[in-house]
Design an enzyme around this catalytic site. Structure first.
Site, mmCIF file in Angstrom:
data_model
loop_
_atom_site.group_PDB
_atom_site.id
_atom_site.type_symbol
_atom_site.label_atom_id
_atom_site.label_comp_id
_atom_site.label_asym_id
_atom_site.label_seq_id
_atom_site.Cartn_x
_atom_site.Cartn_y
_atom_site.Cartn_z
ATOM 1 N N TYR A 179 0.644 -1.139 0.419
ATOM 2 C CA TYR A 179 0.328 0.107 0.026
ATOM 3 C C TYR A 179 0.656 1.049 0.545
ATOM 4 C CZ TYR A 179 -3.661 -3.070 1.094
ATOM 5 O OH TYR A 179 -4.884 -4.857 0.865
ATOM 6 N N ASN A 220 -12.971 -1.043 -4.674
ATOM 7 C CA ASN A 220 -11.902 -1.725 -7.028
ATOM 8 C C ASN A 220 -13.200 -2.330 -7.268
ATOM 9 O OD1 ASN A 220 -11.564 -2.246 -9.181
ATOM 10 N ND2 ASN A 220 -10.010 -3.250 -8.479
ATOM 11 N N CYS A 271 -6.114 -5.192 -8.074
ATOM 12 C CA CYS A 271 -5.956 -5.139 -6.270
ATOM 13 C C CYS A 271 -5.543 -6.423 -5.352
ATOM 14 C CB CYS A 271 -6.865 -4.320 -5.907
ATOM 15 S SG CYS A 271 -8.668 -5.547 -6.183
ATOM 16 N N HIS A 272 -5.486 -7.628 -5.650
ATOM 17 C CA HIS A 272 -5.484 -8.227 -5.431
ATOM 18 C C HIS A 272 -3.684 -8.380 -5.421
ATOM 19 C CE1 HIS A 272 -5.322 -9.712 -9.755
ATOM 20 N NE2 HIS A 272 -4.094 -10.670 -9.722
ATOM 21 N N GLU A 289 -0.467 -16.112 -10.983
ATOM 22 C CA GLU A 289 0.617 -15.674 -12.187
ATOM 23 C C GLU A 289 2.123 -15.679 -11.049
ATOM 24 O OE1 GLU A 289 -0.583 -11.278 -11.219
ATOM 25 O OE2 GLU A 289 -3.145 -11.843 -11.448
#
Length: 163
Positions: A96, A119, A127-128, A154
């Protein structure tokens, strides 16, 4: 007038919302995960079909970048945060604080967290990919288990930079 469709994915169900913007272009306004749905709604528009195809490609490890028209509704600050989220490369994560620094507002760490939690277009606006400064997974509207799955998904793919 908003239009909804639902789509199955490895993490449950995705509900996708599209609408027509001021230029009469269809845009994505929301994407949410759920464990079950009360009513299945097939994609009805070309954009909904395109979005579902791109989501399938993402989950099949064939896509790392979404190319869809987005129109999330939020404050100017939220818009800046969501734009910063879209610049986090596939397979990477940020804190953040990193996002607060990126938007030139280093003291806004908590506000960045709040904007991240609001979001409206999960996954496509990634946002993950935002984690706590300690490296721990914190907060995700779709649930921490989904966030962990997405990050691992990912991480397992070789990163390809867009041309």
């Amino acid at each position: 007038m908003a239009s909804l469709c639902t789509h199955a994915c490895p993490l449950g169900w995705i509900t996708l919302e599209t609408d027509i913007d001021a230029t009469q272009t269809e845009v994505i306004t929301a994407l949410h995960f759920s464990d079950e749905i009360t009513q299945s709604m097939a994609p009805g528009s070309p954009l909904q079909h395109q979005a579902c195809r791109q989501l399938d490609e993402y989950f099949a490890s064939q896509r790392q970048h979404f190319e869809l028209p987005l129109a999330p509704q939020g404050t100017d600050f939220q818009q800046r945060v969501w734009q910063a989220l879209q610049r986090i490369p596939h397979g990477e994560h940020r804190s953040y604080k990193d996002i607060a620094l990126q938007i030139d507002n280093p003291k806004a760490v908590r506000a960045v967290g709040l904007a991240n939690s609001r979001n409206p277009i999960a996954l496509i606006i990634p946002c993950h990919r935002v984690i706590g400064a300690s490296g721990k997974l914190v907060g995700y509207a779709g649930g921490i288990a989904r966030k962990a799955w997405l990050l691992e998904h990912e991480h397992q793919q070789p990163t390809q930079r867009p041309e």
